[in-house]
Design a protein around this motif. Sequence first.
Motif, mmCIF file in Angstrom:
data_model
loop_
_atom_site.group_PDB
_atom_site.id
_atom_site.type_symbol
_atom_site.label_atom_id
_atom_site.label_comp_id
_atom_site.label_asym_id
_atom_site.label_seq_id
_atom_site.Cartn_x
_atom_site.Cartn_y
_atom_site.Cartn_z
ATOM 1 N N ASP A 90 0.871 -1.245 0.026
ATOM 2 C CA ASP A 90 0.209 0.038 -0.114
ATOM 3 C C ASP A 90 0.751 1.199 0.109
ATOM 4 O O ASP A 90 0.269 2.516 -0.063
ATOM 5 C CB ASP A 90 -1.036 -0.046 1.186
ATOM 6 N N GLY A 91 2.109 1.190 0.194
ATOM 7 C CA GLY A 91 2.951 2.230 0.122
ATOM 8 C C GLY A 91 3.022 3.270 1.232
ATOM 9 O O GLY A 91 3.831 4.110 1.416
ATOM 10 N N THR A 92 2.450 2.620 2.384
ATOM 11 C CA THR A 92 2.551 3.477 3.483
ATOM 12 C C THR A 92 3.949 3.345 4.374
ATOM 13 O O THR A 92 4.298 4.171 5.250
ATOM 14 C CB THR A 92 1.502 3.003 4.387
ATOM 15 N N SER A 93 4.636 2.257 4.152
ATOM 16 C CA SER A 93 5.706 2.030 4.832
ATOM 17 C C SER A 93 6.966 2.674 4.348
ATOM 18 O O SER A 93 8.106 2.661 4.866
ATOM 19 C CB SER A 93 6.125 0.698 5.437
ATOM 20 N N PHE A 94 7.047 3.041 2.871
ATOM 21 C CA PHE A 94 8.253 3.401 2.288
ATOM 22 C C PHE A 94 8.177 4.833 2.061
ATOM 23 O O PHE A 94 7.116 5.615 1.848
ATOM 24 C CB PHE A 94 8.205 2.618 0.886
ATOM 25 N N SER A 95 9.356 5.481 1.841
ATOM 26 C CA SER A 95 9.535 6.698 1.573
ATOM 27 C C SER A 95 9.641 6.971 0.236
ATOM 28 O O SER A 95 10.580 6.296 -0.571
ATOM 29 C CB SER A 95 10.822 7.367 2.029
#
Length: 474
Positions: free
Chosen positions: A244-249
């Motif tokens: 979901d892309g919430t953990s990556f910068s």
Amino acid sequence: MSPFLFVLVMEVLTLILLQRIEQNGGFSYHWRCDRIQLFQLGFADDLLLFSKADPNSVRLFKEGLTVFAELSGLQANLQREGHLPLRYLGLPLLASRLSVADCRPILQKIERVFGVGTVYWAMAFILPKHVIKEIEKRLRNFLWKGSIETGYAKVSWKQVCRPVNEGGLGIRDIHALNKSLMSRHLWRLIAQERSSIWVNWIFHYRLQHYSVWTISTRSGTWGWRKLIRLRDSLRPCITYRIGDGTSFSLWHDPWHARGALISHFPLGPQHTSLPTTAPLCMVILEESWNWPSVTNMESIDITHELPTIHGGPDRILWTGPQGSFSAAAAYTVFCPPGPTVGWSSLLGGTFKIPRHRFILWLAILGRLSTMDKPWLQHLGPTCVLCQEDVMESHEHLFFMCSYATRCILAIRRVVSFHWPYSSWPTVIRWASVRWRGKHVVVRRTELFWLPLYTTCGGSAIFGFSNTPRGLRRT
């Protein structure tokens, strides 16, 4: 007191202090602990308390310790003092660079018990190169001389440290071992293991809005700089699987095929109006890419070669050796495997005596101290087995010596097993193919053949006395 029981008791102290901190608004956290609300660390029978140096915070700690003492009977040792640098659990606690003098205890311990303490220190520090050389020097001297005195070697230490299937003895390379053990700490940062207090502290106070991949290697303490420089070696073995892309910068993590975008497109945040602190989920909508409209070529290049969005939570995968991260897997990164040899099976097995295996290993490599070696020719061309005036060599010891020939013929009659009696390389190649498995004939042949050949080889090292022949310096 049992360690587990002590941990349970210290949990009571933690709850007492936490209750007083929450009920009293006068407590102030230490300026390096307030973001994660850290006020105490405990290990074994030691306790560290952190707060701002003001009367209210110290008073709360003192009241909590008093209540705990009344409940448990455990009193704080107010007479104990310490200041950096000091030693804790055998390791130096430093606020500066680790020096050779700081590592002197490990060298002294190796002098008493070889190898003890090396792994323990290697798990905590990036050891200075001089210290690693001294450790290897002591281990090398012990292997060839049986002591820490300056010695000579028949085989280079680099080859000794290769795995057995690559023609070495399987001794770990200290430099690669140190890096692989320390890379475990770096992996915990990369994998974002926030359950660790240390990882959580690093993210809040060291990395902040950066990532492990983009933070400068020139800032921070000496130990931190050494640790962060290991990232380039681990990078090819790590894959970012987008969920979901919430953990990556968006700008600082290497989820893109080109790596961290901020390193390749420094003006990207300005052209896309996406801040440098933006998470990757800002350009993802319903498991599809949703980049803002841009016109400049630099921003358009970012949208090329976009990876697949898999949905679900983000994952960071170790795609290197062994399929999952471990110190052993990291060791193969810092010490890559080389070409294998076909005769490594001759050195394995439960029936082989270590001394026999070691001498056989030297014989296979052609490193026995035979008289044909330039540094031994002054001893004269005489075979120590048959006492003939002939230049002693590997071929002579195993195939031309009359004494060795009589022994081999006698054993062949007992074993009722034949092998090519032509040259040493031919025998090694033949045995590597034929002597496999656990068949009784194979085991019986090994029991007779290896002691014989290693005894002949041992004569090239010790002759008929306990005084070793000269060894070549490497």
